[in-house]
Design an enzyme around this catalytic site. Sequence first.
Site, PDB file in Angstrom:
ATOM      1  N   GLU A 136       8.074   8.229  -0.827  1.00 31.84           N
ATOM      2  CA  GLU A 136       9.120   8.464  -0.122  1.00 31.84           C
ATOM      3  C   GLU A 136       9.302   7.268   0.528  1.00 31.84           C
ATOM      4  OE1 GLU A 136      13.374  10.330   1.493  1.00 31.84           O
ATOM      5  OE2 GLU A 136      11.084  10.674   2.467  1.00 31.84           O
ATOM      6  N   LYS A 172     -15.085  -1.675  -8.153  1.00 34.41           N
ATOM      7  CA  LYS A 172     -15.926  -0.379  -8.335  1.00 34.41           C
ATOM      8  C   LYS A 172     -16.434   1.271  -9.071  1.00 34.41           C
ATOM      9  CE  LYS A 172     -14.454  -0.024  -3.392  1.00 34.41           C
ATOM     10  NZ  LYS A 172     -13.913  -1.848  -2.968  1.00 34.41           N
ATOM     11  N   GLU A 196     -20.217   4.696   0.214  1.00 34.96           N
ATOM     12  CA  GLU A 196     -20.122   2.708   0.429  1.00 34.96           C
ATOM     13  C   GLU A 196     -21.374   2.002  -0.030  1.00 34.96           C
ATOM     14  OE1 GLU A 196     -18.276  -0.100   2.785  1.00 34.96           O
ATOM     15  OE2 GLU A 196     -19.201   1.153   4.266  1.00 34.96           O
TER      16      GLU A 196
END
Length: 652
Positions: free
Chosen positions: A327, A420, A563
């Site tokens: 929002e 990624k 990672e």
Amino acid sequence: MLRLIRRSQVAFAHDVIMAAVSFPLALYLRVGNALPYFVPQNMVLATLGFAVLAGGIFWLFGLYRGIWRYASLNDLSRIARAVTLAIAILFAVLFLTTRLDWLPRSAPIIQWFLLMALLGGPRLLYRVVKDRSVSRAMARDGESRIPILLIGAGDESEAFIRETRRSALAPFEVVGIVGLTEGRVGRNMHGVKVFDTVDNLEATLDKLEKVRQDHRPRKLVLTGNALRHPDIGKWVEIADRRGLVLSRLPKLGDLRDGIADPLQIRPVAIEDLLGRPEARLDREKVRHMIAGRRVLVTGAGGSIGSELVRQIASYGPARICLFDAGEYNLYEIDMEMSEKHPDLPRYSVLGDVRDRVRLDQVFAIEKPDIVFHAAAYKHVPLVEHNPNEGILTNTIGTRNVAEACRAADVETMVLISTDKAVNPANVMGASKRLAECYCQALETLSDEERGKTRFVTVRFGNVLGSTGSVVPLFRRQLEAGGPLTVTHEGITRYFMTIAEAVELVLQAAEMGRQGMTAGGKIFVLDMGRPVKIVDLARQMILLAGLRPETDVKIKVTGLRPGEKLYEELFHDSEPPELTATDGVLLAAPRVLDYVLIKSVLAQLAESAQARNSERTLELVSQLVPEFQPPEISVSSILAEQQAEIASRPIDA
């Protein structure tokens, strides 16, 4: 204002007098002592008539809108055109009235050169006198001016030196230049020597210190292509080691467009440390794609989505729909559009890409021509700990948007992907790879099966300044006094600015509409060379005027779950192909069968909605064999399910 009017009136009077003088003087130069034998009445009428005629033409050509102090070749060209027209009209009138019986035919040529000298000479002399006075003022104020060394011997350097010589109030004195190449070494630019190439920057600094102590530069200033030189990080360290400030000049395009002061020197921003040239885009083609069309952006409140909205709005779409689940973010970009583009029709929608019903409703109302799908979860550790949520948004959400596009006959859908997704080591990367696979599979279908929609996928790496990226994190840590946290000393990432990434996305979208992604090819943005995160941290500390490890520590915390040490833009089976646009490459497709991926994604949606993490990851690894799912204990699954139950609203 009155002073300006008086000066223009004086200049006008000067030019009219010179015009009057030029006619008899040209005759004298032609006939010499025979001038008294000419009829005086003809001489007077021709002289006065030419003075009036020339005055009107000079005013019409705008000779008095310029300033004599800044007289240039443009002014000289304007004078030449005005003089040519005035003399041509004079001698045409004389020919019609007298047949030039009393006037030598060479007189107009002599008068042209003479009047050019009488008008241009005083202007040039005035500028020379003023420039000399400025030079004397600069010499008087030299001690208070900051000595600087320019890096780059191009047009930006020339413009800057010219302005410093012109203005007595300029706060800087250029004491030398180092070039990026050997082409201009040993030459002078407005009296400032190009000492050497930037490879010998420190030797040049030593030389300047030996010549005169007051010539020791206090600033290194980057110009032109130096802002995209791969050694810019090294210059940051040289500046720090020698106690110098590293700054930059505005781009020459900003100077030409009048949006920057020629004497303005700006701090070097982190965006300047990417060490690669900016991509050159064909904005007219992008404008042709966007103008007059209805556009919908999912994730419109995010970093990429909001920049997409800004740039799309500048190309004049017929209407834009902002779709986001957040929002506050949606409110912010909606308010920005209302202020900057109040006349652009728009519709801001609160909705989740997981909700196919909501998507179909919005698409039916908006009937978009182009859809940019930027909605995604992108924070690797969070998605790693919440795999079902990542799959539902990144993979199933993309499927929902793609199918909504097919149902609504959208012309083009553009999926924003990530590096990624190549050999993914985490759930986030695998979820985006599945999103790529679905859009690729759709793009391989026949026109009858696929419908009217073209599916374009654009893959790129990290974006500087985006939410959750490392640069805002480092800035917050710097403000807190450190330390700056790096997960591994050898970790590298590809980087580009938000604006540049979005420009390339728009360019790729335009190319995709022409069928370049047929067969499932993916656009990959050229990110240059990867940047070591520890070097980025060190350079940010230096740019803040601090010393690494002395004022601010750099702390290595260890790799986080999922990672990787380095990211890749291409898979081994995706040999890159060049395109006609700098900075945009094509990856050869690794395509899955549409029926297969549709079936598996249906199962994946069920397992993710049931929060069955083990089954979800098993299905992901079936479609993305490079992805190795982490070990998930029964306790972690139960904890996730309990957390989900606890988060559900309780009926009153």
